[in-house]
Design a protein around this motif. Structure first.
Motif, PDB file in Angstrom:
ATOM      1  N   UNK A 155     -29.452  44.689 -27.094  1.00 53.32           N
ATOM      2  CA  UNK A 155     -30.325  45.375 -26.136  1.00 53.32           C
ATOM      3  C   UNK A 155     -30.295  46.886 -26.324  1.00 53.32           C
ATOM      4  N   UNK A 156     -29.103  47.431 -26.569  1.00 53.46           N
ATOM      5  CA  UNK A 156     -28.996  48.883 -26.701  1.00 53.46           C
ATOM      6  C   UNK A 156     -28.505  49.336 -28.065  1.00 53.46           C
ATOM      7  N   UNK A 157     -28.043  48.438 -28.917  1.00 55.03           N
ATOM      8  CA  UNK A 157     -27.656  48.789 -30.282  1.00 55.03           C
ATOM      9  C   UNK A 157     -26.215  49.202 -30.492  1.00 55.03           C
ATOM     10  N   UNK A 158     -25.428  49.347 -29.435  1.00 54.59           N
ATOM     11  CA  UNK A 158     -24.052  49.833 -29.590  1.00 54.59           C
ATOM     12  C   UNK A 158     -23.266  48.997 -30.597  1.00 54.59           C
ATOM     13  N   UNK A 159     -22.725  49.624 -31.650  1.00 59.50           N
ATOM     14  CA  UNK A 159     -21.854  48.915 -32.597  1.00 59.50           C
ATOM     15  C   UNK A 159     -20.520  48.589 -31.925  1.00 59.50           C
ATOM     16  N   UNK A 160     -20.040  47.367 -32.078  1.00 55.89           N
ATOM     17  CA  UNK A 160     -18.861  46.940 -31.352  1.00 55.89           C
ATOM     18  C   UNK A 160     -17.683  46.559 -32.238  1.00 55.89           C
ATOM     19  N   UNK A 161     -17.888  45.650 -33.179  1.00 54.76           N
ATOM     20  CA  UNK A 161     -16.752  45.149 -33.960  1.00 54.76           C
ATOM     21  C   UNK A 161     -17.067  45.057 -35.443  1.00 54.76           C
ATOM     22  N   UNK A 162     -15.965  44.961 -36.213  1.00 52.83           N
ATOM     23  CA  UNK A 162     -16.033  44.782 -37.668  1.00 52.83           C
ATOM     24  C   UNK A 162     -14.984  43.761 -38.056  1.00 52.83           C
ATOM     25  N   UNK A 163     -15.394  42.789 -38.859  1.00 53.61           N
ATOM     26  CA  UNK A 163     -14.443  41.793 -39.369  1.00 53.61           C
ATOM     27  C   UNK A 163     -14.689  41.620 -40.858  1.00 53.61           C
ATOM     28  N   UNK A 164     -13.630  41.445 -41.632  1.00 52.81           N
ATOM     29  CA  UNK A 164     -13.787  41.250 -43.068  1.00 52.81           C
ATOM     30  C   UNK A 164     -12.896  40.120 -43.546  1.00 52.81           C
ATOM     31  N   UNK A 165     -13.390  39.341 -44.493  1.00 52.06           N
ATOM     32  CA  UNK A 165     -12.596  38.242 -45.044  1.00 52.06           C
ATOM     33  C   UNK A 165     -11.369  38.762 -45.783  1.00 52.06           C
ATOM     34  N   UNK A 166     -11.375  40.036 -46.133  1.00 54.04           N
ATOM     35  CA  UNK A 166     -10.192  40.611 -46.782  1.00 54.04           C
ATOM     36  C   UNK A 166      -9.008  40.678 -45.809  1.00 54.04           C
ATOM     37  N   UNK A 167      -9.300  40.723 -44.521  1.00 55.63           N
ATOM     38  CA  UNK A 167      -8.246  40.762 -43.503  1.00 55.63           C
ATOM     39  C   UNK A 167      -8.516  39.656 -42.485  1.00 55.63           C
ATOM     40  N   UNK A 168      -8.200  38.422 -42.878  1.00 55.20           N
ATOM     41  CA  UNK A 168      -8.533  37.288 -42.007  1.00 55.20           C
ATOM     42  C   UNK A 168      -7.848  37.386 -40.663  1.00 55.20           C
ATOM     43  N   UNK A 169      -8.575  37.008 -39.618  1.00 60.28           N
ATOM     44  CA  UNK A 169      -8.008  36.979 -38.277  1.00 60.28           C
ATOM     45  C   UNK A 169      -7.979  38.319 -37.581  1.00 60.28           C
ATOM     46  N   UNK A 170      -8.464  39.361 -38.240  1.00 58.30           N
ATOM     47  CA  UNK A 170      -8.434  40.688 -37.627  1.00 58.30           C
ATOM     48  C   UNK A 170      -9.818  41.059 -37.096  1.00 58.30           C
ATOM     49  N   UNK A 171      -9.840  41.779 -35.986  1.00 56.19           N
ATOM     50  CA  UNK A 171     -11.082  42.294 -35.411  1.00 56.19           C
ATOM     51  C   UNK A 171     -10.889  43.781 -35.145  1.00 56.19           C
TER      52      UNK A 171
END
Lengths: 133, 136
Positions: free
Chosen positions: B77-93
Motif C-alpha cells: 500500500x505504501x511501499x515501505x521496505x521491510x525485510x531481506x532474506x537470502x538463501x546464503x543465510x538460511x533461517x535469517x531475516x
C-alpha cells in the motif's frame, strides 16, 4: 532525434522507468520520520526535477497519499520508493536518489528536518542543516 | 539470560506491523546498489534477526524475489521496505532499521558493500568497512 535525457532511473525490478531532461532543481537529504519510515532508512535523499522535464517511460508508480499535503509513489511489484510530490506544488516532482541509475551524478546540498536526525548518525559533510524544511 | 525484549515496527501506512524479539545479531549499513534501489536511498541500515525472532503481527507484506536466492518484502500500500532474506543465510531475516519504531536504539557496528558506496556519502564513524558482504 536527439536524446536529451540528462538523468534516468527506475525501480529495482525495472517495471517503472523515468527520465528527466533537465538537471535537478535540488538534491536534499530528509531526516523526517515519514521519509525515514517510507524508505525503511535512517534518512532519505530526494532529487527534484521540474515536472515538465520529467516523464515516466515505462509503467507508473503506485501513489500513496501519505499526508494532507503530499503523496508518495512506489513500484507495486518490487516496492521501491520512487517519488514524493507536494499536492500544492506539482510543478516539480522529487525522485528517490537510490532510484537514479547514477546517484553519483547528483549532489545533495542540504539536510532537511535535521531536528529529527538520528542522534548517532554522523554525516561527515558541511551541508546546511535546516531544522525543518 | 536471553534478552526477550520485543521491538515493534512496520510500514508508513501502518497496514503491516511486525515484532522482533531480543537484540539483533548484528546491525550494519549496506551501500550495495540493490539495497539503494530497493529503498530509494543512498544507504540502508539492516538489523539481523531470525525466522524464529521475527513475526508479522498485522497485515500482509508482499514478497519479491529481487535476485536469485534473495527475497525482499514491502508493504504494497505504501511501499515501505521491510525485510531481506537470502538463501546464503538460511533461517535469517534482516529488517530495515528505518521501519522499526525506535530506530535510534539500533546503532550499527559495521558497513558492508563499501565498494558500491555512493561517492558523495560520508558517514563519519570508526566502524569496520567491508568491501562486500564481510561477516554477513
Amino acid at each position: 532525434m536527439t536524446d536529451d535525457t540528462v538523468h534516468q532511473g527506475g525501480c529495482l525490478c525495472g517495471a517503472v522507468r523515468y527520465r528527466a531532461t533537465a538537471e535537478p532543481l535540488r538534491a536534499s537529504h530528509c531526516h523526517c520520520k515519514m521519509c525515514r519510515r517510507h524508505g525503511g532508512v535512517l534518512f532519505q535523499t530526494w532529487v527534484s526535477f521540474p515536472s515538465d522535464r520529467f516523464t515516466f517511460v515505462r509503467g507508473a508508480p503506485t501513489i500513496y497519499p501519505s499526508s494532507d499535503i503530499a503523496e508518495r509513489g512506489h513500484c507495486n511489484r518490487c516496492g521501491t520508493p520512487l517519488t514524493f510530490q507536494y499536492l500544492d506544488k506539482r510543478e516539480y516532482v522529487s525522485v528517490s536518489v537510490g532510484s537514479l541509475d547514477r546517484p553519483d551524478e547528483v549532489t545533495p546540498t542540504v539536510h532537511f528536518w535535521a531536528k529529527d536526525m538520528i542522534p548517532w548518525l554522523s554525516m561527515d559533510d558541511r551541508l546546511p542543516r535546516r531544522t525543518r524544511h | 539470560m536471553t534478552d526477550k525484549t520485543v521491538h515493534e515496527g512496520g510500514c508508513l501506512c501502518r497496514t503491516v506491523r511486525y515484532r522482533v524479539t531480543g537484540a539483533p545479531m548484528w546491525v550494519a549499513h549496506c551501500h550495495c546498489e540493490s539495497c539503494r534501489k530497493a529503498s530509494g536511498s543512498a544507504v540502508v541500515t539492516w538489523a539481523g534477526y531470525t525466522r524464529e525472532t521475527f513475526e508479522v503481527a498485522e497485515g500482509w507484506p508482499v514478497r519479491f524475489a529481487s535476485s536469485p536466492g534473495v527475497t525482499r518484502s514491502f508493504c504494497p500500500h505504501c511501499g515501505t521496505p521491510l525485510t531481506y532474506e537470502t538463501e546464503r543465510r538460511p533461517g535469517k531475516v534482516d529488517v530495515t532499521v528505518g521501519s522499526l519504531d525506535e530506530p535510534a536504539e539500533f546503532a550499527p557496528t559495521a558497513h558492508v558493500w563499501e565498494s558500491e558506496r555512493v561517492a558523495w556519502l560520508h558517514i563519519a564513524d570508526d566502524l569496520p568497512r567491508h568491501e562486500q558482504t564481510g561477516p554477513l
